[in-house]
Each structure stands twice: as structure tokens, then as C-alpha cells.
Design a protein around this motif. Structure first.
Motif, PDB file in Angstrom:
ATOM      1  N   VAL A 125     -37.533  29.584  -9.424  1.00 56.12           N
ATOM      2  CA  VAL A 125     -37.316  29.692 -10.869  1.00 56.12           C
ATOM      3  C   VAL A 125     -38.651  29.497 -11.592  1.00 56.12           C
ATOM      4  O   VAL A 125     -39.398  28.572 -11.277  1.00 56.12           O
ATOM      5  N   GLY A 126     -38.938  30.384 -12.508  1.00 58.20           N
ATOM      6  CA  GLY A 126     -40.184  30.298 -13.282  1.00 58.20           C
ATOM      7  C   GLY A 126     -41.207  31.334 -12.862  1.00 58.20           C
ATOM      8  O   GLY A 126     -42.091  31.679 -13.643  1.00 58.20           O
ATOM      9  N   ASP A 127     -41.090  31.856 -11.631  1.00 52.29           N
ATOM     10  CA  ASP A 127     -42.038  32.888 -11.193  1.00 52.29           C
ATOM     11  C   ASP A 127     -41.825  34.174 -11.990  1.00 52.29           C
ATOM     12  O   ASP A 127     -40.692  34.514 -12.338  1.00 52.29           O
ATOM     13  N   VAL A 128     -42.922  34.876 -12.237  1.00 52.55           N
ATOM     14  CA  VAL A 128     -42.804  36.211 -12.819  1.00 52.55           C
ATOM     15  C   VAL A 128     -42.857  37.212 -11.665  1.00 52.55           C
ATOM     16  O   VAL A 128     -43.745  37.132 -10.810  1.00 52.55           O
ATOM     17  N   VAL A 129     -41.887  38.112 -11.621  1.00 55.96           N
ATOM     18  CA  VAL A 129     -41.862  39.125 -10.568  1.00 55.96           C
ATOM     19  C   VAL A 129     -42.156  40.478 -11.207  1.00 55.96           C
ATOM     20  O   VAL A 129     -41.610  40.803 -12.263  1.00 55.96           O
ATOM     21  N   VAL A 130     -43.033  41.221 -10.560  1.00 55.01           N
ATOM     22  CA  VAL A 130     -43.335  42.569 -11.041  1.00 55.01           C
ATOM     23  C   VAL A 130     -42.814  43.539  -9.985  1.00 55.01           C
ATOM     24  O   VAL A 130     -43.211  43.490  -8.821  1.00 55.01           O
ATOM     25  N   ILE A 131     -41.879  44.388 -10.404  1.00 56.90           N
ATOM     26  CA  ILE A 131     -41.222  45.290  -9.444  1.00 56.90           C
ATOM     27  C   ILE A 131     -41.814  46.692  -9.528  1.00 56.90           C
ATOM     28  O   ILE A 131     -41.952  47.256 -10.613  1.00 56.90           O
ATOM     29  N   ASN A 132     -42.099  47.243  -8.341  1.00 61.54           N
ATOM     30  CA  ASN A 132     -42.491  48.653  -8.229  1.00 61.54           C
ATOM     31  C   ASN A 132     -41.522  49.333  -7.265  1.00 61.54           C
ATOM     32  O   ASN A 132     -41.050  48.707  -6.324  1.00 61.54           O
ATOM     33  N   GLY A 133     -41.273  50.615  -7.500  1.00 62.24           N
ATOM     34  CA  GLY A 133     -40.420  51.362  -6.578  1.00 62.24           C
ATOM     35  C   GLY A 133     -39.077  51.715  -7.187  1.00 62.24           C
ATOM     36  O   GLY A 133     -38.869  51.584  -8.401  1.00 62.24           O
ATOM     37  N   LEU A 134     -38.165  52.142  -6.316  1.00 61.84           N
ATOM     38  CA  LEU A 134     -36.867  52.645  -6.772  1.00 61.84           C
ATOM     39  C   LEU A 134     -35.928  51.487  -7.134  1.00 61.84           C
ATOM     40  O   LEU A 134     -35.768  50.549  -6.344  1.00 61.84           O
ATOM     41  N   ILE A 135     -35.315  51.553  -8.306  1.00 60.62           N
ATOM     42  CA  ILE A 135     -34.258  50.601  -8.667  1.00 60.62           C
ATOM     43  C   ILE A 135     -33.060  51.397  -9.204  1.00 60.62           C
ATOM     44  O   ILE A 135     -33.181  52.600  -9.485  1.00 60.62           O
ATOM     45  N   HIS A 136     -31.921  50.715  -9.327  1.00 65.89           N
ATOM     46  CA  HIS A 136     -30.696  51.415  -9.734  1.00 65.89           C
ATOM     47  C   HIS A 136     -30.036  50.671 -10.883  1.00 65.89           C
ATOM     48  O   HIS A 136     -29.892  49.457 -10.811  1.00 65.89           O
ATOM     49  N   THR A 137     -29.611  51.417 -11.895  1.00 59.21           N
ATOM     50  CA  THR A 137     -28.872  50.747 -12.970  1.00 59.21           C
ATOM     51  C   THR A 137     -27.402  50.622 -12.568  1.00 59.21           C
ATOM     52  O   THR A 137     -26.883  51.430 -11.795  1.00 59.21           O
ATOM     53  N   GLY A 138     -26.774  49.598 -13.096  1.00 64.52           N
ATOM     54  CA  GLY A 138     -25.344  49.430 -12.851  1.00 64.52           C
ATOM     55  C   GLY A 138     -24.817  48.406 -13.824  1.00 64.52           C
ATOM     56  O   GLY A 138     -25.446  47.367 -14.005  1.00 64.52           O
ATOM     57  N   ARG A 139     -23.732  48.727 -14.501  1.00 60.03           N
ATOM     58  CA  ARG A 139     -23.139  47.727 -15.375  1.00 60.03           C
ATOM     59  C   ARG A 139     -21.638  47.685 -15.143  1.00 60.03           C
ATOM     60  O   ARG A 139     -21.217  47.843 -13.996  1.00 60.03           O
ATOM     61  N   ASP A 140     -20.852  47.493 -16.176  1.00 63.94           N
ATOM     62  CA  ASP A 140     -19.441  47.142 -16.002  1.00 63.94           C
ATOM     63  C   ASP A 140     -18.642  48.108 -15.109  1.00 63.94           C
ATOM     64  O   ASP A 140     -18.008  47.682 -14.139  1.00 63.94           O
ATOM     65  N   ALA A 141     -18.688  49.397 -15.421  1.00 60.37           N
ATOM     66  CA  ALA A 141     -17.858  50.358 -14.678  1.00 60.37           C
ATOM     67  C   ALA A 141     -18.284  50.413 -13.214  1.00 60.37           C
ATOM     68  O   ALA A 141     -17.437  50.460 -12.307  1.00 60.37           O
ATOM     69  N   LEU A 142     -19.595  50.402 -12.963  1.00 60.90           N
ATOM     70  CA  LEU A 142     -20.089  50.509 -11.590  1.00 60.90           C
ATOM     71  C   LEU A 142     -19.704  49.277 -10.767  1.00 60.90           C
ATOM     72  O   LEU A 142     -19.276  49.400  -9.613  1.00 60.90           O
ATOM     73  N   HIS A 143     -19.849  48.092 -11.333  1.00 60.67           N
ATOM     74  CA  HIS A 143     -19.522  46.882 -10.583  1.00 60.67           C
ATOM     75  C   HIS A 143     -18.049  46.866 -10.188  1.00 60.67           C
ATOM     76  O   HIS A 143     -17.705  46.511  -9.060  1.00 60.67           O
ATOM     77  N   LYS A 144     -17.211  47.259 -11.113  1.00 63.96           N
ATOM     78  CA  LYS A 144     -15.775  47.306 -10.810  1.00 63.96           C
ATOM     79  C   LYS A 144     -15.533  48.301  -9.673  1.00 63.96           C
ATOM     80  O   LYS A 144     -14.819  48.017  -8.715  1.00 63.96           O
ATOM     81  N   TYR A 145     -16.186  49.456  -9.774  1.00 69.53           N
ATOM     82  CA  TYR A 145     -16.011  50.523  -8.779  1.00 69.53           C
ATOM     83  C   TYR A 145     -16.472  50.072  -7.389  1.00 69.53           C
ATOM     84  O   TYR A 145     -15.798  50.295  -6.384  1.00 69.53           O
ATOM     85  N   LEU A 146     -17.640  49.432  -7.341  1.00 63.24           N
ATOM     86  CA  LEU A 146     -18.228  49.086  -6.030  1.00 63.24           C
ATOM     87  C   LEU A 146     -17.431  48.022  -5.278  1.00 63.24           C
ATOM     88  O   LEU A 146     -17.601  47.853  -4.069  1.00 63.24           O
ATOM     89  N   MET A 147     -16.568  47.319  -5.983  1.00 60.83           N
ATOM     90  CA  MET A 147     -15.756  46.300  -5.316  1.00 60.83           C
ATOM     91  C   MET A 147     -14.909  46.914  -4.199  1.00 60.83           C
ATOM     92  O   MET A 147     -14.743  46.315  -3.146  1.00 60.83           O
ATOM     93  N   ASP A 148     -14.375  48.123  -4.457  1.00 61.07           N
ATOM     94  CA  ASP A 148     -13.528  48.694  -3.409  1.00 61.07           C
ATOM     95  C   ASP A 148     -13.887  50.135  -3.040  1.00 61.07           C
ATOM     96  O   ASP A 148     -13.064  50.889  -2.560  1.00 61.07           O
ATOM     97  N   HIS A 149     -15.144  50.495  -3.299  1.00 64.00           N
ATOM     98  CA  HIS A 149     -15.632  51.814  -2.871  1.00 64.00           C
ATOM     99  C   HIS A 149     -17.016  51.638  -2.256  1.00 64.00           C
ATOM    100  O   HIS A 149     -17.662  50.618  -2.440  1.00 64.00           O
ATOM    101  N   ASP A 150     -17.482  52.715  -1.607  1.00 68.61           N
ATOM    102  CA  ASP A 150     -18.844  52.724  -1.068  1.00 68.61           C
ATOM    103  C   ASP A 150     -19.842  53.087  -2.157  1.00 68.61           C
ATOM    104  O   ASP A 150     -19.464  53.665  -3.174  1.00 68.61           O
ATOM    105  N   SER A 151     -21.110  52.785  -1.900  1.00 62.50           N
ATOM    106  CA  SER A 151     -22.142  53.192  -2.851  1.00 62.50           C
ATOM    107  C   SER A 151     -22.641  54.590  -2.469  1.00 62.50           C
ATOM    108  O   SER A 151     -22.766  54.893  -1.287  1.00 62.50           O
ATOM    109  N   PRO A 152     -22.954  55.414  -3.459  1.00 60.57           N
ATOM    110  CA  PRO A 152     -23.476  56.756  -3.137  1.00 60.57           C
ATOM    111  C   PRO A 152     -24.898  56.703  -2.559  1.00 60.57           C
ATOM    112  O   PRO A 152     -25.355  57.690  -1.982  1.00 60.57           O
ATOM    113  N   VAL A 153     -25.602  55.595  -2.741  1.00 57.83           N
ATOM    114  CA  VAL A 153     -26.958  55.456  -2.174  1.00 57.83           C
ATOM    115  C   VAL A 153     -27.036  54.151  -1.390  1.00 57.83           C
ATOM    116  O   VAL A 153     -26.264  53.222  -1.636  1.00 57.83           O
ATOM    117  N   ASP A 154     -28.011  54.076  -0.468  1.00 54.83           N
ATOM    118  CA  ASP A 154     -28.212  52.872   0.330  1.00 54.83           C
ATOM    119  C   ASP A 154     -28.794  51.770  -0.563  1.00 54.83           C
ATOM    120  O   ASP A 154     -29.851  51.951  -1.162  1.00 54.83           O
TER     121      ASP A 154
END
Ligand SMILES: O=C(O)C[C@H](O)C(=O)O
Ligand code: SF4
Length: 513
Positions: A339-368
Motif C-alpha cells: 500500500v502506498g506504492d505507485v505502479v505504472v502499467i504498460n501493455g494490454l489491459i481490459h476494461t470491465g464494469r457492472d455488466a461484464l463482472h456479472k457475466y464473467l461469474m458464469d461464463h468464459d472470458s473472450p480473451v485470456d
């Protein structure tokens, strides 16, 4: 009224992309008060840069452009039916031009109308007045801070401050509690509008009307002026700070209005607005619809950046460790973070909010998603003439909504980091510890600042969820966020909440007798 539609469009663009002078002044003051080198000072510095970028890019300050709410005063005889139609057209155009995010969602099916039009959206209130011109005010209040609104029914027993009776001191306790319960989740430091009295509906309306007052005005009612001053002085002692990171400045403005009530009811309604306090107004010529005057000091140049030297001082001097991580991330890399560290991210990331989280509970993800980063974000996107998508605004959304799902999803897919804002609860904290993952807090509302780190759109899944809820696959470069929950059981959010509850208890004794 030839120019009416164009004037509405200009009002929307100005409101979404350029914070008015009085709000800038309040943010500037907060920067001056905040201790240099702290997480809160760093966040305020990012917020200030974001405000300047939004103005320069003519792009949304925050990706959540809210529920467009128009309050219009018209002379007798003005054709409200035509005006309404033209407001719809202007809203549609502003959405197409990425000045507004498509935000109108069918509550039963989840379908996004795509143009911000639909039952109940936008909100338009007309009222007649005796003047010859038209006054049109607009507020774009986002969903995250809207979720932190609260209504009290007095008498009540409130956490921290105890019994709140049907008097000025009971009202004082409600307001202090309202600031406490919002924590950083409504993108503090925020502004509150308070409505005393009315019924449940008109009480909230009164609270929201207060948000149209100027930050620097003075309440003409003596008791209310004293209460506003009291709240401004004391709410900042709660130590919640910008984004709930702890700090000196938690509240930037407090405006209180009063109306009559029924003998049986005594409501205190509080409307919480984030720092991205987007409201503006214009006076229009009633025959041509042209803008004659801007309200709230549009274009008034208040420098929120404090000049380069001071800004640099605000950013320096803390004991922050900075760690650069390339996705995919390993468990070992995560276990190193605290806690307190600053992390700088490079590379591929994925957005996901309410609808996606609900979906992923009982489905597969389209990407690894092994070793991946999930960003709680509903961006504003634009497609160019070649069919390529571009990120126009992309700050974090409130993470706590994903609390029921997040822990399970982390483990199921091997996700190593979650970026969001406002923090998450005990279930997620436990999963972070068991599985080896971190929660990274980005600065809420800093949508331009983060959009510039999202260099390329690699693809998108679940467009049927609508643009904000779709799963966007994005290449990032230099995406900075702060570890606020680590894989060793530490949570800055839990600490600040506990601390601020103790501080709230200081305000238990009566003040207004
Ligand atoms: O919907 C969003 O993008 C953000 C929302 O306003 C929030 O504060 O959570
Ligand atoms: S993300 Fe924060 S700044 Fe944006 S609308 Fe939500 S509460 Fe406001």
C-alpha cells in the motif's frame, strides 16, 4: 429561435469540458491547503492537469457526463414543446461528437439507447418568469457521486454522531454524517447541496437546486449561513481527503436550503457532487435563441495548476516507491507491492464494469486474462472514418459495486491487478491476499489524463452491453495508479474509514442549541 439548438449544444460542450471559475477557485484553494508531497496533493495535481487538458482538448473532464439536467426559465408564451425537441437534437449531436457519453440505459433490459435519449432522460424542467429573456442552466452530475446522495428522516440514530433530533443541531449531524458516508467514493473533495424539509422528492430537488448556487455566495438566512460555515470548517477535520486517500481537504463547498415540511416528516436530503462539478448556465435572447451572457464565470481564467514550481513541489517529497510493470504480471511481482506504492502499467489491459463482472461469474472470458489487469472504466469512445476506435475520456468508475463478484473473478481467471477508484471491501481484500493480486486506485474524474495513456484500441467485446459497459482491450503506456489494497491484507480504504469514523465522533456534542 433560429439559434436555440446551437446555443443548447454550446452550453452542453462548455459544461462537459470546461469547469467554471468558481469551481476552479475552490480546487485551487484545496491545492494550497493540502500538504505537499502527500498522496492527496499528488491527486489534486493530477486533477488540475486534467481540468486544463479537458479545456484544451474540448473533451469531457470526466467520462461520466452524468444525467443531463436542464432548468429553464422562460417568458410567458415561449414554446416549450419546440424547445424540448431542440434540446433532444442538441443532446444527440453532443453524444455523436463525444462531448457526452451515451448514458441512457433501459433499466429492465440494460440496453443503451446510444444517444442519451429515452424515458426520463435528459431531465428538463421549465418554469415561467416575468423577464423577457430565457435562462437555461445545465448540470452534468455523474452516477458515482449520485450514488452517495443520502436522505435522512429525523429523528434518527446516526453512526458516529448519535441521536439527531428535529432541530438545527440534528441537521448539523446529518450533514457531517453525509460527508463521512461518502468517503472518497464520490470523487472527493466534493460539494454538497442540502435540502431541509419538503417531502422525499422535493427535499432532494431542493438539495440539487443548491448545487446551482455559486461556490462563493453567502446564504441570506443567518442560521443556514452559520451552518454552512460550520460544515466547511469541520468536515475537513474528518481526514478523508482527495479520493479518500486521507488529507486536509474533504469538502469544497456546502450550500443549504430550507422549505416547509409536513408535521409528520422531517427530511434532510443531501446531494453529493464530485470535484468534477460541471454546471453552467446561459441567458438567451428569447426571439433568436442566441447566447447573450454566460453564468458562473465561463472562460474566467483561474489557473488550477498553481504554476510549474509549486506543482513540482506538490508532486515531490513523498516516500512513494514507483514500480513499472508490463502486462502480463506475475504473482511474484504482485507480492512485492505494498500500500502506498505507485505502479505504472504498460501493455494490454481490459476494461470491465457492472455488466461484464456479472457475466464473467458464469461464463468464459473472450480473451485470456491470466496475469492481466482489469480496469473498472466505462470510457467515451469515438470511431474514425476508417472504423478505428479512439479513447476520448477514460477515468475509473466506483469499484465497490463489483464487490460481490470481484474476488471470485480474480481467482477464476488469474487476474493480477484491478484498477478502479474508491476501494473495495473485505471479500476482495481476502481474495487479493489468497490469490496474489492488488487493487490500484486511479484518480476519479481524471478522464483526459488517463485517456492519453491509452494509446491504442486492440479490440472490443460485448458491444451489445453498450459503449460504457463493453470490454475494451487497450494498449497502455505509463498508466499510473496507487496501490491502496495489497496482497498482504492491507487496505488504505479500511484504515481511512475507521479513522474518519473516530473523527466523526468528535462532533457528537451539541453545537447549535
Ligand atoms: O460511470 C462512470 O464512469 C463513473 C461514475 O460516475 C462513478 O463515479 O462511479
Ligand atoms: S467518476 Fe468521479 S468525477 Fe466522474 S462523475 Fe463519477 S464521481 Fe464524478
Amino acid at each position: 429561435m433560429r439559434h436555440f439548438q446551437e446555443s443548447v449544444y454550446r452550453l452542453i460542450v462548455e459544461t462537459s469540458t470546461n469547469l467554471p471559475g468558481d469551481v476552479r477557485q475552490a480546487i485551487r484553494k484545496a491545492r494550497e491547503l493540502e500538504d505537499k508531497g502527500t498522496r492527496a496533493a499528488l491527486s489534486l495535481s493530477t486533477i488540475a492537469n486534467n481540468i486544463e487538458m479537458a479545456e484544451y482538448n474540448v473533451s469531457p473532464i470526466c467520462q461520466d457526463t452524468g444525467m443531463p439536467t436542464f432548468i429553464i426559465h422562460v417568458p410567458v408564451g415561449a414554446n416549450q414543446i419546440v424547445m424540448k425537441q431542440q434540446i433532444y437534437e442538441a443532446v444527440k449531436r453532443a453524444t455523436q461528437d463525444s462531448k457526452l457519453r451515451p448514458n441512457s440505459v433501459d433499466s429492465l433490459t440494460g440496453a443503451n439507447s446510444g444517444d442519451n435519449l429515452g424515458p426520463g432522460t435528459p431531465v428538463i424542467h421549465f418554469e415561467q418568469w416575468e423577464r423577457d429573456d430565457i435562462e437555461m442552466k445545465l448540470i452534468l452530475k455523474g452516477g458515482g457521486c449520485e450514488n452517495k446522495n443520502i436522505q435522512y428522516s429525523l429523528p434518527a440514530e446516526l453512526e458516529g454522531v448519535g441521536k439527531a433530533g428535529r432541530d438545527l443541531d440534528g441537521i448539523r449531524k446529518c450533514i457531517m454524517h453525509a460527508v463521512y458516508q461518502a468517503q472518497g467514493q464520490g470523487c472527493s473533495a466534493g460539494f454538497i447541496g442540502v435540502g431541509i424539509g419538503g417531502d422525499r422528492t422535493t427535499g432532494y430537488e431542493l438539495a440539487k437546486q443548491q448545487l446551482f448556487r455559486r461556490v462563493d455566495d453567502v446564504n441570506p438566512v443567518k442560521e443556514l449561513r452559520q451552518l454552512e460555515e460550520y460544515v466547511m470548517e469541520n468536515a475537513n477535520k474528518l481526514g478523508i481527503g482527495t479520493m479518500g486517500f486521507g488529507g486536509e481537504v474533504t469538502l469544497l463547498g456546502c450550500k443549504i436550503g430550507v422549505m416547509n415540511r409536513l408535521p409528520a416528516s422531517f427530511f434532510v436530503s443531501v446531494a453529493y457532487n464530485c470535484w468534477a462539478y460541471r454546471r453552467q448556465g446561459v441567458i438567451l435572447d428569447a426571439s433568436t435563441g442566441e447566447i447573450k451572457e454566460w453564468q458562473y464565470s465561463a472562460g474566467e481564467k483561474v489557473d488550477v495548476t498553481l504554476g510549474e514550481a509549486e506543482s513540482a513541489a506538490a508532486d515531490q517529497g513523498g516516500e512513494r516507491r514507483q514500480v513499472v510493470l508490463q502486462t502480463p504480471i506475475t504473482e511474484e511481482q504482485i507480492r512485492e507491492l505494498r500500500v502506498g506504492d505507485v505502479v505504472v502499467i504498460n501493455g494490454l489491459i481490459h476494461t470491465g464494469r457492472d455488466a461484464l463482472h456479472k457475466y464473467l461469474m458464469d461464463h468464459d472470458s473472450p480473451v485470456d486474462l491470466n496475469g492481466s489487469v482489469i480496469y473498472h472504466c466505462g470510457p467515451v469512445m469515438q470511431k474514425d472514418e476508417n472504423g478505428e476506435w479512439h479513447v476520448k475520456a477514460a477515468g475509473p468508475t466506483t469499484s465497490i459495486r463489483e464487490e460481490p463478484y470481484q474476488g471470485d473473478i480474480l481467482k477464476k481467471f488469474g487476474i493480477r491487478a484491478v484498477i478502479g477508484k474508491g476501494g473495495m471491501g473485505p471479500k476482495t481484500l481476502k481474495a487479493l491476499q489468497e490469490h496474489g493480486a492488488v487493487y490500484l486506485n486511479a484518480i476519479g474524474g481524471a478522464a483526459q489524463y488517463y485517456a492519453q495513456c491509452l494509446k491504442k484500441v486492440e479490440g472490443v467485446d460485448f458491444m451489445e452491453f453498450g459503449i460504457p459497459e463493453a470490454m475494451w482491450h487497450l494498449q497502455t503506456e505509463g498508466f499510473a495508479a496507487i496501490v491502496t489494497m495489497d496482497s498482504h491484507g492491507n487496505s488504505l480504504h479500511a484504515d481511512v474509514e475507521k479513522d474518519s469514523l473516530e473523527k466523526l465522533a468528535q462532533f457528537k456534542e451539541p453545537v447549535f442549541k
